[in-house]
Design a protein around this motif. Structure first.
Motif, short mmCIF file in Angstrom:
data_model
loop_
_atom_site.label_atom_id
_atom_site.label_comp_id
_atom_site.label_asym_id
_atom_site.label_seq_id
_atom_site.Cartn_x
_atom_site.Cartn_y
_atom_site.Cartn_z
N ASP A 1 -14.21 17.45 -60.61
CA ASP A 1 -15.05 17.16 -59.45
C ASP A 1 -16.03 16.09 -59.90
OD1 ASP A 1 -16.82 17.13 -57.34
OD2 ASP A 1 -17.15 19.29 -57.29
N GLU B 1 -11.15 18.41 -52.80
CA GLU B 1 -12.27 17.85 -52.03
C GLU B 1 -12.02 16.40 -51.67
OE1 GLU B 1 -15.98 17.54 -54.23
OE2 GLU B 1 -17.12 17.39 -52.35
N PHE C 1 -23.35 12.72 -59.74
CA PHE C 1 -23.75 14.01 -60.32
C PHE C 1 -22.94 14.14 -61.61
CE2 PHE C 1 -20.17 14.60 -57.54
CZ PHE C 1 -19.30 15.41 -58.25
N HIS D 1 -20.34 19.27 -47.11
CA HIS D 1 -21.70 18.76 -46.91
C HIS D 1 -21.62 17.28 -46.62
CE1 HIS D 1 -21.40 16.93 -50.95
NE2 HIS D 1 -20.69 18.03 -51.23
N ASP E 1 -17.86 11.59 -53.71
CA ASP E 1 -17.66 12.97 -54.15
C ASP E 1 -16.20 13.33 -53.92
OD1 ASP E 1 -18.18 15.55 -54.94
OD2 ASP E 1 -19.34 16.11 -53.18
N HIS F 1 -18.80 25.51 -60.44
CA HIS F 1 -19.58 24.40 -61.00
C HIS F 1 -19.71 24.54 -62.52
CE1 HIS F 1 -21.62 22.38 -57.30
NE2 HIS F 1 -20.32 22.48 -57.19
N HIS G 1 -25.86 15.42 -51.88
CA HIS G 1 -25.83 16.53 -50.90
C HIS G 1 -26.82 16.23 -49.80
CE1 HIS G 1 -24.25 19.04 -54.40
NE2 HIS G 1 -23.29 18.96 -53.52
N GLU H 1 -14.07 20.72 -48.83
CA GLU H 1 -13.78 21.15 -50.21
C GLU H 1 -13.63 22.66 -50.36
OE1 GLU H 1 -17.19 20.73 -52.91
OE2 GLU H 1 -18.24 19.64 -51.35
N1 GLY Z 1 -20.10 18.04 -56.75
C1 GLY Z 1 -20.50 19.18 -56.10
C2 GLY Z 1 -19.92 19.22 -54.78
O1 GLY Z 1 -18.77 18.93 -54.60
O2 GLY Z 1 -20.60 19.48 -53.84
#
Ligand code: GLY
Ligand code: MN
Ligand code: MN
Length: 355
Positions: A214, A332, A183, A289, A225, A197, A296, A318
């Motif tokens: 992130d 996270e 991402f 998630h 992630d 974000h 995701h 996170e």
């Molecule tokens: N990068 C977005 C999240 O940590 O879900």
């Protein structure tokens, strides 16, 4: 027919259909091995086909073993799918309503005589529990993130912009074998870090800033992630308070994480700690998630998640605290659930780093 396809067809039957058009690229890849975004799968009891166009034909033939690969040529997808339904006696064709556009639906409706049955993303449940091979790829992906984090630290000096930091993170991950970012990296400094974000900007980082990074990558199709927040210069007492509270919430949520727990129970562990410290309104997103072929995935750890966690699932943990006009912190990690707990796939430092 592979076990995956048999299971997929069972899920489709549960939706009241006898065939399925798969157009979600992650489901296509998982079921067929075909790694491109262009194409659809047609699955029925009689045969499994991959439809694509000439640009990707040789790739499809190479990757989608056991599938009949069909070049849509001049005929186009809709008319070919109709032919396949007739040939395979499919009377009710499921389609994935989370990805098919209304325009595509109209075109299929006009050309396909079988009834079209809208389905939720039921096939995604096949991907909840990862195989050993998938976990290895996810481990490598997260390790690449760890390397990028250690490589970015020497560059965090006053005057460097958020955009430059984001670019360096992406560069590092690619230099370590990632095919792309999972991402667009979030790099948020100073007051920008109060936006969970935030989009990286031309803002130069300054002494006294929180810098939240992130980021993640894709390695052989699998995503990573992670988030780390550091302080440029000496942290203030308030920054230390917020940082250590987020870290405590994460540590305790991780301690509680194990198979048999519901996602919402793990979320509550972190949320209660943050609320009891008076920052309840500053943690407005879910705790975590799942991750896999997509950044995701389900299931989640959030306030609504009733599903029970199982060994082999991947979960991010996170928590964050975001204070308007001040700044924020998120930490996270990405972990894999084991029989009796979890293994953390992230290894970057979590004690507050002051640069
Ligand atoms: N990068 C977005 C999240 O940590 O879900
Ligand atoms: Mn993230
Ligand atoms: Mn995440």
């Amino acid at each position: 027919m592979t076990e995956k396809i048999t299971k997929a067809l069972q899920l489709v039957k549960d939706c009241g259909a006898d065939g399925v058009l798969v157009s979600d690229p992650a489901n296509i890849r998982y079921l067929s091995g075909y790694t491109n975004d262009t194409g659809v799968l047609f699955l029925s009891e009689k045969e499994c086909c991959l439809l694509t166009d000439f640009r990707f034909l040789y790739q499809a033939l190479e990757e989608a073993k056991g599938f009949r690969v069909i070049d849509i040529g001049k005929q186009g997808y809709e008319s070919l799918v109709n032919e396949l339904c007739v040939q395979n006696s499919v009377k009710k064709l499921a389609f994935e309503k989370h990805v098919m556009t209304y325009r595509e639906y109209e075109a299929y409706k006009e050309n396909v005589t079988a009834a079209l049955v809208p389905c939720d993303n039921v096939l995604a449940s096949l991907r909840f529990i990862k195989t050993k091979e998938e976990i290895e790829l996810l481990r490598t992906a997260e390790h690449i993130g760890d390397m990028a984090f250690s490589e970015i630290l020497p560059y965090l000096k006053p005057g460097v912009t958020e955009l430059e930091i984001a670019a360096r993170l992406a560069f590092s991950m690619k230099m370590h074998g990632a095919s792309e970012e999972s991402f667009p990296a979030i790099v948020a400094s100073g007051v920008n870090s109060s936006m969970p974000h935030a989009i990286p900007s031309e803002r130069p980082i300054q002494n006294g800033d929180f810098i939240t990074m992130d980021f993640g990558c894709v390695y052989k199709g699998y995503c990573s992630d992670m988030t780390r927040t550091v302080v440029l210069g000496k942290a203030s007492d308030k920054q230390k308070e917020i940082y250590n509270l987020v870290l405590k919430a994460q540590t305790e949520a991780l301690r509680a994480l194990k198979p048999g727990k519901k996602g919402k129970e793990i979320d509550a562990v972190a949320r209660d700690i943050i609320r009891e410290a008076g920052y309840g309104d500053c943690f407005g997103h879910g705790l975590g998630h799942s991750v896999g072929l997509q950044i995701h995935e389900d299931p989640n750890c959030n306030m609504r998640e009733e599903r029970v966690l199982q060994a082999g699932m991947i979960m991010t943990v996170e928590p964050g605290i975001y204070v308007q006009d001040f700044g924020g912190v998120r930490i996270e990690d990405m972990v894999v659930l084991t029989e009796d707990g979890y293994e953390n796939l992230a290894h970057s430092e979590k004690k507050l780093i002051e640069l």
